[in-house]
Design an enzyme around this catalytic site. Structure first.
Site, PDB file in Angstrom:
ATOM      1  N   ASP A  11     139.748  75.917  44.441  1.00 30.75           N
ATOM      2  CA  ASP A  11     138.706  75.548  45.419  1.00 30.75           C
ATOM      3  C   ASP A  11     139.172  74.632  46.559  1.00 30.75           C
ATOM      4  O   ASP A  11     138.481  73.660  46.898  1.00 30.75           O
ATOM      5  CB  ASP A  11     137.537  74.882  44.696  1.00 30.75           C
ATOM      6  CG  ASP A  11     136.836  75.803  43.711  1.00 30.75           C
ATOM      7  OD1 ASP A  11     137.280  76.943  43.533  1.00 30.75           O
ATOM      8  OD2 ASP A  11     135.845  75.366  43.105  1.00 30.75           O
ATOM      9  N   ASP A  51     134.795  78.665  45.314  1.00 32.01           N
ATOM     10  CA  ASP A  51     133.343  78.672  45.158  1.00 32.01           C
ATOM     11  C   ASP A  51     132.802  79.640  46.216  1.00 32.01           C
ATOM     12  O   ASP A  51     133.228  79.591  47.377  1.00 32.01           O
ATOM     13  CB  ASP A  51     132.783  77.267  45.411  1.00 32.01           C
ATOM     14  CG  ASP A  51     132.316  76.575  44.150  1.00 32.01           C
ATOM     15  OD1 ASP A  51     132.546  77.115  43.051  1.00 32.01           O
ATOM     16  OD2 ASP A  51     131.741  75.488  44.262  1.00 32.01           O
ATOM     17  N   HIS A  53     129.081  80.782  46.888  1.00 31.59           N
ATOM     18  CA  HIS A  53     127.684  80.762  46.478  1.00 31.59           C
ATOM     19  C   HIS A  53     126.765  81.556  47.407  1.00 31.59           C
ATOM     20  O   HIS A  53     126.964  81.549  48.632  1.00 31.59           O
ATOM     21  CB  HIS A  53     127.180  79.318  46.455  1.00 31.59           C
ATOM     22  CG  HIS A  53     127.848  78.441  45.452  1.00 31.59           C
ATOM     23  ND1 HIS A  53     127.993  78.798  44.139  1.00 31.59           N
ATOM     24  CD2 HIS A  53     128.393  77.199  45.570  1.00 31.59           C
ATOM     25  CE1 HIS A  53     128.603  77.816  43.487  1.00 31.59           C
ATOM     26  NE2 HIS A  53     128.857  76.844  44.339  1.00 31.59           N
ATOM     27  N   HIS A  57     121.485  79.340  45.722  1.00 34.25           N
ATOM     28  CA  HIS A  57     122.101  78.953  44.454  1.00 34.25           C
ATOM     29  C   HIS A  57     121.372  77.778  43.808  1.00 34.25           C
ATOM     30  O   HIS A  57     120.931  76.841  44.479  1.00 34.25           O
ATOM     31  CB  HIS A  57     123.572  78.595  44.665  1.00 34.25           C
ATOM     32  CG  HIS A  57     124.340  78.548  43.385  1.00 34.25           C
ATOM     33  ND1 HIS A  57     124.620  77.365  42.736  1.00 34.25           N
ATOM     34  CD2 HIS A  57     124.853  79.542  42.620  1.00 34.25           C
ATOM     35  CE1 HIS A  57     125.284  77.637  41.621  1.00 34.25           C
ATOM     36  NE2 HIS A  57     125.447  78.945  41.526  1.00 34.25           N
ATOM     37  N   SER A  59     122.345  75.285  42.149  1.00 33.09           N
ATOM     38  CA  SER A  59     122.941  73.943  42.202  1.00 33.09           C
ATOM     39  C   SER A  59     122.666  73.216  43.511  1.00 33.09           C
ATOM     40  O   SER A  59     122.975  72.034  43.632  1.00 33.09           O
ATOM     41  CB  SER A  59     124.458  74.031  42.008  1.00 33.09           C
ATOM     42  OG  SER A  59     125.092  74.549  43.162  1.00 33.09           O
ATOM     43  N   HIS A  96     126.887  74.150  49.821  1.00 35.55           N
ATOM     44  CA  HIS A  96     128.330  74.178  50.033  1.00 35.55           C
ATOM     45  C   HIS A  96     128.900  75.551  49.685  1.00 35.55           C
ATOM     46  O   HIS A  96     128.371  76.258  48.835  1.00 35.55           O
ATOM     47  CB  HIS A  96     129.037  73.092  49.206  1.00 35.55           C
ATOM     48  CG  HIS A  96     128.892  73.279  47.722  1.00 35.55           C
ATOM     49  ND1 HIS A  96     127.768  72.846  47.039  1.00 35.55           N
ATOM     50  CD2 HIS A  96     129.703  73.847  46.801  1.00 35.55           C
ATOM     51  CE1 HIS A  96     127.897  73.140  45.750  1.00 35.55           C
ATOM     52  NE2 HIS A  96     129.073  73.747  45.581  1.00 35.55           N
ATOM     53  N   LYS A 121     133.999  82.635  42.558  1.00 37.35           N
ATOM     54  CA  LYS A 121     133.149  82.221  41.444  1.00 37.35           C
ATOM     55  C   LYS A 121     131.850  81.627  41.966  1.00 37.35           C
ATOM     56  O   LYS A 121     131.715  81.339  43.158  1.00 37.35           O
ATOM     57  CB  LYS A 121     133.880  81.206  40.564  1.00 37.35           C
ATOM     58  CG  LYS A 121     134.232  79.893  41.257  1.00 37.35           C
ATOM     59  CD  LYS A 121     135.103  79.040  40.361  1.00 37.35           C
ATOM     60  CE  LYS A 121     135.477  77.712  41.013  1.00 37.35           C
ATOM     61  NZ  LYS A 121     134.362  76.771  41.079  1.00 37.35           N
ATOM     62  N   GLU A 128     125.230  77.451  37.124  1.00 44.63           N
ATOM     63  CA  GLU A 128     126.345  76.686  37.662  1.00 44.63           C
ATOM     64  C   GLU A 128     127.631  77.284  37.100  1.00 44.63           C
ATOM     65  O   GLU A 128     127.643  77.832  35.989  1.00 44.63           O
ATOM     66  CB  GLU A 128     126.213  75.216  37.255  1.00 44.63           C
ATOM     67  CG  GLU A 128     127.284  74.299  37.800  1.00 44.63           C
ATOM     68  CD  GLU A 128     127.336  74.258  39.309  1.00 44.63           C
ATOM     69  OE1 GLU A 128     127.982  75.160  39.886  1.00 44.63           O
ATOM     70  OE2 GLU A 128     126.747  73.347  39.911  1.00 44.63           O
ATOM     71  N   ALA A 165     137.716  70.010  42.402  1.00 49.00           N
ATOM     72  CA  ALA A 165     137.942  68.572  42.306  1.00 49.00           C
ATOM     73  C   ALA A 165     138.363  68.249  40.877  1.00 49.00           C
ATOM     74  O   ALA A 165     137.954  68.917  39.930  1.00 49.00           O
ATOM     75  CB  ALA A 165     136.669  67.798  42.669  1.00 49.00           C
ATOM     76  N   CYS A 169     135.639  71.140  38.997  1.00 51.66           N
ATOM     77  CA  CYS A 169     136.131  72.505  38.845  1.00 51.66           C
ATOM     78  C   CYS A 169     137.543  72.572  38.268  1.00 51.66           C
ATOM     79  O   CYS A 169     137.847  73.481  37.491  1.00 51.66           O
ATOM     80  CB  CYS A 169     136.025  73.254  40.171  1.00 51.66           C
ATOM     81  SG  CYS A 169     134.297  73.468  40.680  1.00 51.66           S
TER      82      CYS A 169
END
Length: 226
Positions: A11, A51, A53, A57, A59, A96, A121, A128, A165, A169
């Site tokens: 990521d 990521d 999304h 999403h 999250s 994000h 992903k 999540e 991070a 992740c």
């Protein structure tokens, strides 16, 4: 068994990096030279994850009603859509890495020419997915990527993980790599954390399951010696 290492770069996207990322990790861009050094090595397979999304999403704090929709602060309980009795509590985030936006793009300074596969992903709006392998639900699992398949097809023995991070992740990708049976190494100086204060607890979690944190130079030397 022969040493067959893989590299997973997690990521390293615009939204996770200064100066303009909506969920920027402090000094997130600073790890790119270390990542590029790793990408130059003869890993059996080199994978970058993203990521990716949808706008709706679960999250994203923006998709929840006030007052419990404050990014970074509010928590939300997600139920397994296939088994409502299984739940996971997650933190809500700013929007994000939305599909089709600049924030979802890998950093231009990352040497993507060395990457064999890009794994996307977090595409299922209902769950999540910090790990690049699968969402956290197990009874049953809701969604998974093809990461495990790619690694097993190459006969990988060891997985080296770096990126963003360290406390989210990277952490959950490492834990799932270990569950998949790989010797798992996190390249500590090629990661950055959302909350650096959480890293001692992450290290304890790694120790319990046999994940080792190594330095970039140590990883480079082992690849050169192999």
């Amino acid at each position: 068994m022969a040493f067959k290492p893989a590299l997973v770069v997690v990521d390293v996207q615009e939204d996770f990096c200064p100066p303009n990322g909506s969920l920027a990790v402090q000094e997130g861009r600073d790890i790119v030279p270390a990542l590029n050094a790793l990408l130059s090595l003869p890993f059996v397979i080199k994978i970058a994850t993203k990521d990716f999304h949808p706008q709706d999403h679960i999250s994203f704090a923006s998709n929840h009603a006030p007052p419990n929709n404050k990014p970074f602060e509010s928590m939300f309980t997600i139920a397994n859509p296939h088994n409502p009795g299984e739940t996971q509590e997650t933190r809500l985030w700013p929007d994000h890495c939305v599909q089709g936006t600049k924030g979802a793009e890998l950093l231009p300074e990352l040497d993507v020419s060395q990457v064999h596969h890009i794994v996307e992903k977090g595409q299922d709006r209902r769950v999540e997915m910090y790990s690049a392998f699968a969402d956290p639900f197990t009874s049953p699992n809701v969604t998974h990527s093809n990461l495990a398949q790619l690694l097993h097809e190459k006969g990988v023995t060891d997985v080296y993980i770096a990126g963003l991070a360290a406390d989210y992740c990277v952490r959950f990708t490492a834990l799932d790599a270990r569950k998949e049976g790989f010797n798992t190494w996190v390249v500590g100086d090629a990661t950055k954390a959302v909350d650096p204060a959480s890293l001692p607890d992450v290290r304890k979690e790694y120790e319990k399951v046999g994940i080792t944190i190594v330095g970039k130079d140590e990883a480079v030397q082992r690849l050169k010696d192999a």
